[in-house]
Structures are given as C-alpha cells and as structure tokens.
Motif scaffolding. Structure first.
Motif, PDB file in Angstrom:
ATOM      1  N   ASN A   1      23.088 -18.378 -34.776  1.00  0.00           N
ATOM      2  CA  ASN A   1      23.637 -17.508 -35.823  1.00  0.00           C
ATOM      3  C   ASN A   1      22.546 -16.705 -36.518  1.00  0.00           C
ATOM      4  N   ASP A   2      21.387 -17.354 -36.747  1.00  0.00           N
ATOM      5  CA  ASP A   2      20.272 -16.657 -37.391  1.00  0.00           C
ATOM      6  C   ASP A   2      19.701 -15.569 -36.501  1.00  0.00           C
ATOM      7  N   GLY A   3      19.714 -15.815 -35.191  1.00  0.00           N
ATOM      8  CA  GLY A   3      19.167 -14.845 -34.244  1.00  0.00           C
ATOM      9  C   GLY A   3      17.657 -14.700 -34.332  1.00  0.00           C
ATOM     10  N   THR A   4      16.983 -15.717 -34.891  1.00  0.00           N
ATOM     11  CA  THR A   4      15.530 -15.603 -35.082  1.00  0.00           C
ATOM     12  C   THR A   4      14.735 -16.265 -33.970  1.00  0.00           C
ATOM     13  N   SER A   5      15.414 -17.037 -33.110  1.00  0.00           N
ATOM     14  CA  SER A   5      14.697 -17.757 -32.055  1.00  0.00           C
ATOM     15  C   SER A   5      15.206 -17.351 -30.681  1.00  0.00           C
ATOM     16  N   LYS A   6      14.297 -17.354 -29.706  1.00  0.00           N
ATOM     17  CA  LYS A   6      14.709 -17.165 -28.331  1.00  0.00           C
ATOM     18  C   LYS A   6      15.475 -18.405 -27.884  1.00  0.00           C
ATOM     19  N   LEU A   7      16.454 -18.211 -27.033  1.00  0.00           N
ATOM     20  CA  LEU A   7      17.303 -19.322 -26.620  1.00  0.00           C
ATOM     21  C   LEU A   7      16.478 -20.429 -25.975  1.00  0.00           C
ATOM     22  N   VAL A   8      15.505 -20.057 -25.148  1.00  0.00           N
ATOM     23  CA  VAL A   8      14.698 -21.072 -24.465  1.00  0.00           C
ATOM     24  C   VAL A   8      13.920 -21.916 -25.476  1.00  0.00           C
ATOM     25  N   ASP A   9      13.423 -21.284 -26.545  1.00  0.00           N
ATOM     26  CA  ASP A   9      12.697 -22.022 -27.583  1.00  0.00           C
ATOM     27  C   ASP A   9      13.641 -22.886 -28.405  1.00  0.00           C
ATOM     28  N   LEU A  10      14.824 -22.353 -28.658  1.00  0.00           N
ATOM     29  CA  LEU A  10      15.814 -23.075 -29.444  1.00  0.00           C
ATOM     30  C   LEU A  10      16.274 -24.331 -28.704  1.00  0.00           C
ATOM     31  N   LEU A  11      16.479 -24.209 -27.413  1.00  0.00           N
ATOM     32  CA  LEU A  11      16.880 -25.366 -26.620  1.00  0.00           C
ATOM     33  C   LEU A  11      15.775 -26.419 -26.602  1.00  0.00           C
ATOM     34  N   ALA A  12      14.557 -25.971 -26.455  1.00  0.00           N
ATOM     35  CA  ALA A  12      13.432 -26.912 -26.416  1.00  0.00           C
ATOM     36  C   ALA A  12      13.329 -27.713 -27.711  1.00  0.00           C
ATOM     37  N   ALA A  13      13.691 -27.088 -28.828  1.00  0.00           N
ATOM     38  CA  ALA A  13      13.591 -27.753 -30.131  1.00  0.00           C
ATOM     39  C   ALA A  13      14.832 -28.574 -30.471  1.00  0.00           C
ATOM     40  N   SER A  14      15.920 -28.373 -29.722  1.00  0.00           N
ATOM     41  CA  SER A  14      17.188 -28.994 -30.104  1.00  0.00           C
ATOM     42  C   SER A  14      17.708 -30.010 -29.099  1.00  0.00           C
ATOM     43  N   VAL A  15      17.043 -30.153 -27.961  1.00  0.00           N
ATOM     44  CA  VAL A  15      17.530 -31.036 -26.904  1.00  0.00           C
ATOM     45  C   VAL A  15      16.466 -32.082 -26.583  1.00  0.00           C
ATOM     46  N   THR A  16      16.882 -33.336 -26.463  1.00  0.00           N
ATOM     47  CA  THR A  16      15.948 -34.413 -26.152  1.00  0.00           C
ATOM     48  C   THR A  16      16.423 -35.191 -24.926  1.00  0.00           C
ATOM     49  N   LEU A  17      15.459 -35.792 -24.228  1.00  0.00           N
ATOM     50  CA  LEU A  17      15.740 -36.639 -23.064  1.00  0.00           C
ATOM     51  C   LEU A  17      15.065 -37.978 -23.265  1.00  0.00           C
ATOM     52  N   THR A  18      15.834 -39.045 -23.148  1.00  0.00           N
ATOM     53  CA  THR A  18      15.279 -40.391 -23.196  1.00  0.00           C
ATOM     54  C   THR A  18      15.786 -41.178 -21.994  1.00  0.00           C
ATOM     55  N   THR A  19      15.019 -42.178 -21.557  1.00  0.00           N
ATOM     56  CA  THR A  19      15.421 -43.002 -20.420  1.00  0.00           C
ATOM     57  C   THR A  19      15.246 -44.479 -20.761  1.00  0.00           C
ATOM     58  N   GLU A  20      16.041 -45.319 -20.083  1.00  0.00           N
ATOM     59  CA  GLU A  20      15.942 -46.759 -20.264  1.00  0.00           C
ATOM     60  C   GLU A  20      16.163 -47.422 -18.916  1.00  0.00           C
ATOM     61  N   GLU A  21      15.323 -48.372 -18.587  1.00  0.00           N
ATOM     62  CA  GLU A  21      15.426 -49.052 -17.301  1.00  0.00           C
ATOM     63  C   GLU A  21      16.043 -50.432 -17.489  1.00  0.00           C
ATOM     64  N   SER A  22      17.015 -50.767 -16.635  1.00  0.00           N
ATOM     65  CA  SER A  22      17.670 -52.070 -16.699  1.00  0.00           C
ATOM     66  C   SER A  22      18.379 -52.331 -15.384  1.00  0.00           C
ATOM     67  N   SER A  23      18.298 -53.548 -14.908  1.00  0.00           N
ATOM     68  CA  SER A  23      18.974 -53.932 -13.665  1.00  0.00           C
ATOM     69  C   SER A  23      20.411 -54.378 -13.910  1.00  0.00           C
ATOM     70  N   GLU A  24      20.827 -54.440 -15.177  1.00  0.00           N
ATOM     71  CA  GLU A  24      22.154 -54.947 -15.525  1.00  0.00           C
ATOM     72  C   GLU A  24      23.155 -53.838 -15.847  1.00  0.00           C
ATOM     73  N   LEU A  25      22.747 -52.587 -15.682  1.00  0.00           N
ATOM     74  CA  LEU A  25      23.650 -51.476 -15.963  1.00  0.00           C
ATOM     75  C   LEU A  25      24.714 -51.364 -14.883  1.00  0.00           C
ATOM     76  N   PRO A  26      25.885 -50.770 -15.202  1.00  0.00           N
ATOM     77  CA  PRO A  26      26.889 -50.520 -14.159  1.00  0.00           C
ATOM     78  C   PRO A  26      26.306 -49.666 -13.034  1.00  0.00           C
ATOM     79  N   LEU A  27      26.978 -49.661 -11.900  1.00  0.00           N
ATOM     80  CA  LEU A  27      26.445 -49.020 -10.701  1.00  0.00           C
ATOM     81  C   LEU A  27      26.164 -47.532 -10.901  1.00  0.00           C
ATOM     82  N   HIS A  28      27.150 -46.800 -11.375  1.00  0.00           N
ATOM     83  CA  HIS A  28      26.984 -45.357 -11.602  1.00  0.00           C
ATOM     84  C   HIS A  28      28.050 -44.893 -12.590  1.00  0.00           C
ATOM     85  N   TYR A  29      27.723 -43.895 -13.412  1.00  0.00           N
ATOM     86  CA  TYR A  29      28.658 -43.462 -14.452  1.00  0.00           C
ATOM     87  C   TYR A  29      28.115 -42.223 -15.163  1.00  0.00           C
ATOM     88  N   MET A  30      28.990 -41.646 -15.961  1.00  0.00           N
ATOM     89  CA  MET A  30      28.640 -40.577 -16.892  1.00  0.00           C
ATOM     90  C   MET A  30      29.439 -40.811 -18.171  1.00  0.00           C
TER      91      MET A  30
END
Length: 318
Positions: free
Chosen positions: A95-124
């Motif tokens: 809405n502000d229009g002050t940031s490039k979309l690529v920069d805005l995404l980099a500042a607003s999106v995070t990725l984390t991971t966790e390893e475990s052998s007890e998780l279900p087989l596959h899912y979303m």
C-alpha cells in the motif's frame, strides 16, 4: 497424482481467528520448498492433468489474514519445512509503494525447518491466523461447509437417489467426475465430510415441494463436455440457492456460480434469463479444451469457449 495430490483434506476452524487446511498429499521437499511456495505467478502444474496452474491461488490468503503459514514434509525426508508470510507487513508495504516487491518479500517471509523421524509420511498444512479482514465464510462453520459443498470437487451425498444414475451415465460416456474427500469441523472429533447438497425434493410453502423427477443428459461435440440436468415436477424457481441453476465445472471444481448459464439463457432470448433457476445440474468441461481465468469466474474468451457456448445454447438453453 494426475487428479488431486491428496486423498484427504481437513479444514479446521479454530475459534473465529484461525483456519487450518491439512492434506495428506505428496508435500514439498525441503530443497524445493522456498522456491515453490514463495514464487508468485509460477507453477509447474500441467493444467491438462492437475487442478490449478497459475501459481497464485496459494497466496490469496495474504489479502485477509495476519499470518499465512505453510508447513510441509515430503515422503522421502524426515524434515518438516515451514514458510511463514507476515501478511500485515506485506499489505502495508504494498500500500505504501515504498519498497520493491522482492525486498518486501525478503523482509516479510521466513523459512524454518525441523528434523524428526516421528513425523507423518507426507503432508501439507496451510494455516491462516488473524482473520479480522476475512469474509464471513472463513469464520462461520456452516457458511464454510455450505461454500465448500457448492464449489469444491466433492462427491454427491450418498443419500441422494439420483447420484448413482448420474455417475453411471458419466462412466458410460467415458467421463470421470473426480472427487476429493473434504472434512470440516472445529476440532478433529467434530470433522464431518462435505458433500454436494443436491436432493430429491425441495420444500415449498403450503406443504408443497419440488421433486426432481427426471435427469436429462447432454454431450458436446467430440465428447468435450458432458452435462446432467435435473427437471422438477413443478415449474418454478428451485428454492435452495446452493444448488439451483446449472453450474459449469472443470475437474469438478465450480467455475463461477450460476452467472455463466444465466447469460447463456439470456443470449437465446432475453425473457429466458429466469429459466436457469428452474433446474439443477452441472456441465463438466474437459480441462484440455478451455482455460479458466485467474478469478475462476469464467473462461478465457477464445474460439473454443465461443464454440462450446454455441453448442450449449443450442442443445440445452433453447
């Protein structure tokens, strides 16, 4: 899968501020999750085989929730990946229009991971939290069930007597009405399966009812579309808004509501506009023939769609 990537989809409404959608599909590998889930307008789906292909639907929640999170695991891994979007920050930045979309995404999106052998087989799992800007359909359980029953690729209710004949007639024409098993509830113990809400009889005032007494079938040129239409015993508008009117579906997903057929009836004769509401029914169109537009309220206007409209008007609307 060539049809749907999951056998089971559970939609859980947690209070009035959180909705979660979980499926047991193939998931996304940890090496591909960032690119797959953060790319806008990019999708590897083949629209001839799979539902969706533009790569924008998964991010629609940005418009009306505070946090959008994807949690997934692929079968060959023991790693759960979580991609989270700060939707409030994204909306403010856009809405502000002050940031490039690529920069805005980099500042607003995070990725984390966790390893475990007890998780279900596959899912979303897709989680939308902070629904203060969301439509009522996302925060009211019955509205949500009704909406999904109308537009989703779910099966006919097993109690509907005409369902067996419709499916048998489709099979005879080499049509498969694809379905997904969708359950909706407020907790795992309250989950109920969603079905289309067609029924044999619709109550009217003064003790009368409209009963669906006949099912008629129609087939397009080269079997590129196939339709069933329920005819009631009494002429007049079907009272149930969830089902009245002939609907257009691709891969059993509804395209728009009744507007397409309202317009097709009107094109034959202006006074015919009301007739669509006199019937229940569906037109199933092969996905290799027509391309739904990005809003899913119609099709891209090309020669194939104009030809199909002409066929339908001649075969059904007259």
């Amino acid at each position: 899968s060539d049809v749907f990537s999951s056998d089971l989809i559970e939609v859980q409404l947690v209070g009035k501020d959180h909705i979660s959608i979980t499926d047991n599909g193939v998931g996304v590998s940890s090496g591909a999750v960032w690119t797959t889930l953060t790319s806008i307008g990019a999708s590897k789906k083949d629209r001839h085989k799979q539902a969706g292909f533009r790569g924008i639907g998964r991010l629609a929640g940005i418009a009306f929730c505070d946090t959008l999170t994807f949690k997934t695991k692929a079968a060959e891994e023991a790693i759960e990946s979580m991609v989270s979007f700060d939707c409030k920050k994204l909306r403010k930045g856009m809405n502000d229009g002050t940031s490039k979309l690529v920069d805005l995404l980099a500042a607003s999106v995070t990725l984390t991971t966790e390893e475990s052998s007890e998780l279900p087989l596959h899912y979303m799992e897709v989680s939308l939290k902070g629904l203060s800007e969301a439509p009522d359909v996302f925060t009211d359980l019955e509205l949500l069930r009704s909406y999904l029953a109308e537009i989703s690729p779910v099966d006919f209710a097993p109690t509907w007597s005409s369902a067996k004949d419709i499916l048998s007639s489709a099979k005879a024409k080499k049509w498969t009405i694809e379905t997904a098993n969708i359950f909706v509830g407020t907790s795992p113990s309250t989950m109920k399966q969603v079905y289309k809400t067609y029924q044999a009889s619709y109550p009217l005032p003064r003790g009368k009812s409209q009963d669906i007494t006949e099912i008629h079938y129609y087939t397009g040129a080269e079997n590129q579309w196939w339709a069933w239409v329920g005819f009631p015993n009494l002429t007049g508008m079907i009272p149930d808004k969830r089902v009245r009117g002939i609907r257009v579906r691709v891969k059993n997903i509804q395209i728009d509501g009744t507007t397409i057929f309202d317009e097709l009836f009107t094109a034959v004769e202006k006074s015919f506009a009301r007739f669509n509401a006199y019937y229940v029914g569906e037109v199933h169109i092969t996905p290799s023939l027509l391309v739904p537009n990005a809003r899913r309220d119609g099709f891209e206007d090309n020669s194939a769609w104009r030809r199909v409209k002409h066929e339908i008007q001649h075969a059904m609307c007259q």
